[in-house]
Design an enzyme around this catalytic site. Structure first.
Site, PDB file in Angstrom:
ATOM      1  N   ASP A 174      16.940  43.671  46.983  1.00 10.53           N
ATOM      2  CA  ASP A 174      15.717  44.344  47.797  1.00 10.53           C
ATOM      3  C   ASP A 174      14.649  45.376  46.609  1.00 10.53           C
ATOM      4  O   ASP A 174      15.554  45.737  45.860  1.00 10.53           O
ATOM      5  CB  ASP A 174      16.303  45.480  48.952  1.00 10.53           C
ATOM      6  CG  ASP A 174      14.453  46.743  49.572  1.00 10.53           C
ATOM      7  OD1 ASP A 174      14.194  46.495  49.268  1.00 10.53           O
ATOM      8  OD2 ASP A 174      15.224  45.816  50.809  1.00 10.53           O
ATOM      9  N   ALA A 233      11.721  37.619  60.551  1.00 11.14           N
ATOM     10  CA  ALA A 233      10.271  38.315  60.097  1.00 11.14           C
ATOM     11  C   ALA A 233       9.450  37.892  60.070  1.00 11.14           C
ATOM     12  O   ALA A 233       8.188  38.032  61.137  1.00 11.14           O
ATOM     13  CB  ALA A 233      11.325  38.911  58.321  1.00 11.14           C
ATOM     14  N   ARG A 234       8.562  37.386  59.216  1.00  8.72           N
ATOM     15  CA  ARG A 234       7.296  36.327  59.094  1.00  8.72           C
ATOM     16  C   ARG A 234       7.307  35.380  58.762  1.00  8.72           C
ATOM     17  O   ARG A 234       8.274  35.348  58.220  1.00  8.72           O
ATOM     18  CB  ARG A 234       6.474  37.658  58.018  1.00  8.72           C
ATOM     19  CG  ARG A 234       6.094  38.749  58.657  1.00  8.72           C
ATOM     20  CD  ARG A 234       4.701  39.119  59.987  1.00  8.72           C
ATOM     21  NE  ARG A 234       5.138  39.952  60.672  1.00  8.72           N
ATOM     22  CZ  ARG A 234       5.089  40.758  61.288  1.00  8.72           C
ATOM     23  NH1 ARG A 234       6.196  40.458  61.796  1.00  8.72           N
ATOM     24  NH2 ARG A 234       5.336  42.670  61.910  1.00  8.72           N
ATOM     25  N   ASP A 258      12.440  32.226  64.506  1.00  2.05           N
ATOM     26  CA  ASP A 258      12.406  33.085  65.340  1.00  2.05           C
ATOM     27  C   ASP A 258      10.975  33.154  65.016  1.00  2.05           C
ATOM     28  O   ASP A 258       9.697  33.913  65.810  1.00  2.05           O
ATOM     29  CB  ASP A 258      12.784  34.409  65.689  1.00  2.05           C
ATOM     30  CG  ASP A 258      11.475  35.227  67.157  1.00  2.05           C
ATOM     31  OD1 ASP A 258      12.132  34.581  67.989  1.00  2.05           O
ATOM     32  OD2 ASP A 258      11.445  36.701  66.718  1.00  2.05           O
ATOM     33  N   GLU A 263       2.161  30.275  63.814  1.00  2.08           N
ATOM     34  CA  GLU A 263       2.656  30.422  65.520  1.00  2.08           C
ATOM     35  C   GLU A 263       1.664  30.686  66.150  1.00  2.08           C
ATOM     36  O   GLU A 263       1.358  30.707  67.642  1.00  2.08           O
ATOM     37  CB  GLU A 263       2.850  31.948  65.517  1.00  2.08           C
ATOM     38  CG  GLU A 263       3.252  32.691  64.786  1.00  2.08           C
ATOM     39  CD  GLU A 263       4.274  33.867  65.787  1.00  2.08           C
ATOM     40  OE1 GLU A 263       4.674  35.010  65.975  1.00  2.08           O
ATOM     41  OE2 GLU A 263       5.180  33.399  64.310  1.00  2.08           O
ATOM     42  N   HIS A 296       9.196  33.893  68.563  1.00  5.85           N
ATOM     43  CA  HIS A 296       8.792  35.325  68.081  1.00  5.85           C
ATOM     44  C   HIS A 296       9.303  36.079  69.143  1.00  5.85           C
ATOM     45  O   HIS A 296       8.433  37.360  69.846  1.00  5.85           O
ATOM     46  CB  HIS A 296       7.617  35.550  68.216  1.00  5.85           C
ATOM     47  CG  HIS A 296       7.367  36.789  67.494  1.00  5.85           C
ATOM     48  ND1 HIS A 296       6.486  36.626  65.825  1.00  5.85           N
ATOM     49  CD2 HIS A 296       7.514  37.389  66.605  1.00  5.85           C
ATOM     50  CE1 HIS A 296       6.633  37.637  65.675  1.00  5.85           C
ATOM     51  NE2 HIS A 296       7.289  38.457  65.444  1.00  5.85           N
TER      52      HIS A 296
END
Length: 331
Positions: A174, A233-234, A258, A263, A296
């Site tokens: 991070d 996440a994205r 997910d 999408e 999602h």
């Protein structure tokens, strides 16, 4: 005071109605999302509560401002689909819900990882065809693996706790180090170092211009053979074509997604049949036994629905009445 809430789902309505009653504030619920076709419904209201699926364009934001609406509260975390120049030009203040339920996202991510490791998708399909044999689908064990967690915000930290519960070793990357995790020495200095060490890569980053297609051909080439990829996440974090190539080659052993970069307009839609799904790349992924795709839904729990709805409404009231809120997003 009057608020309009766009994109309201049936499962959110009880929480909206309870909040409206408790706070004695009128809230108009609209099922449609906020866009160029529905923005006129906001005329006459003091603030708008919205849910992110479509872009919030300059046209829409300018129209809200022309109605005197300068308070926009998202029921979600991401703000990457908002025209920042229009927000600043129109003097609109924006809030999000940064932590509606980190547990919800982390729990589904870990669930899907365990399904991949234990080959449950393969066994489900075998059993459906009357095949009750074990081999050749022998499993791995998470306590023998290293999980690389990219981004250690609220969700990333919850995911780390779950992975540790299974006995996994953790490495993390991070830009901003969490002080407690820093003391534990789990951070690596570069993504390349994480790619080289991780048997599992768990993505928890926001979508920004800088990390669009973070996982591309080059990134996959630096990973261990057979790596597991998790993305709750994205969708934009992964180059879908590169992922498909990595799955074909065996560089990626399995993936749980997910989110998906294309999408919008596909997820949360009933097409009536598999063949009617209008995205060949998505269908390619859905057909694979070593890929789990969910539309999602990581956030989709009762706790999250309540928090997303009521936190956003409260933030909107604060923006309208006080001009500020602790969840205000700075552009």
């Amino acid at each position: 005071m009057k608020i309009i809430a766009y994109g309201m789902r049936d499962d959110e309505m009880p929480y909206l109605e309870q909040w409206s009653k408790d706070n004695n504030i009128e809230v108009k619920a609209v099922k449609e999302l906020l866009d160029e076709n529905t923005v006129d419904l906001a005329n006459g209201y003091d603030g708008a509560v919205v849910y992110q699926q479509k872009p919030y364009t300059a046209e829409v934001l300018d129209k809200l401002a022309s109605f005197g609406i300068k308070s926009l509260s998202l029921r979600n975390v991401g703000v990457d689909n908002i025209d920042a120049d229009a927000i600043k030009r129109d003097g609109i203040k924006v809030t999000n819900v940064p932590a509606y339920s980190p547990n919800a996202i982390a729990e589904l991510t870990a669930t899907q990882l365990m399904r991949l490791i234990r080959r449950t998708n393969t066994f489900d399909r075998k059993i459906a065809n009357g095949d009750l044999r074990w081999a050749p689908d022998i499993a791995d064990e998470l306590d023998q693996m290293t999980v690389g967690v990219i981004a250690t915000g609220r969700i990333g930290r919850k995911a780390i706790n779950i992975y540790r519960g299974f006995g996994a070793k953790i490495v993390a990357y991070d830009i901003y180090h969490n002080p407690e995790l820093e003391k534990e020495g789990i951070y690596v200095d570069t993504l390349d170092e994480l790619y080289a060490k991780a048997d599992v890569i768990s993505l928890h980053s926001p979508a920004t211009k800088e990390n669009e297609h973070m996982l591309d051909n080059e990134a996959f080439s630096k990973m261990k053979d057979g790596v597991y990829i998790l993305n709750p996440a994205r969708g934009a974090l992964i180059d879908t074509d590169a992922l498909i190539r990595a799955l074909d080659s065996g560089k990626v052993g399995a993936a749980a997604l997910d989110v998906y970069e294309d999408e919008v307009g596909i997820f949360n839609t009933d097409f009536g049949s598999f063949d009617a799904i209008p995205d060949e790349r998505l269908k390619n992924l859905l057909k694979r036994e070593n890929v789990l795709v969910t539309p999602h839904i990581a956030f989709y729990t009762k706790t999250a629905a309540k928090n997303m709805t009521q936190f956003a409404l409260t933030s909107n009231v604060n923006l309208i009445s006080k001009g500020t809120d602790e969840s205000e997003v700075k552009f």
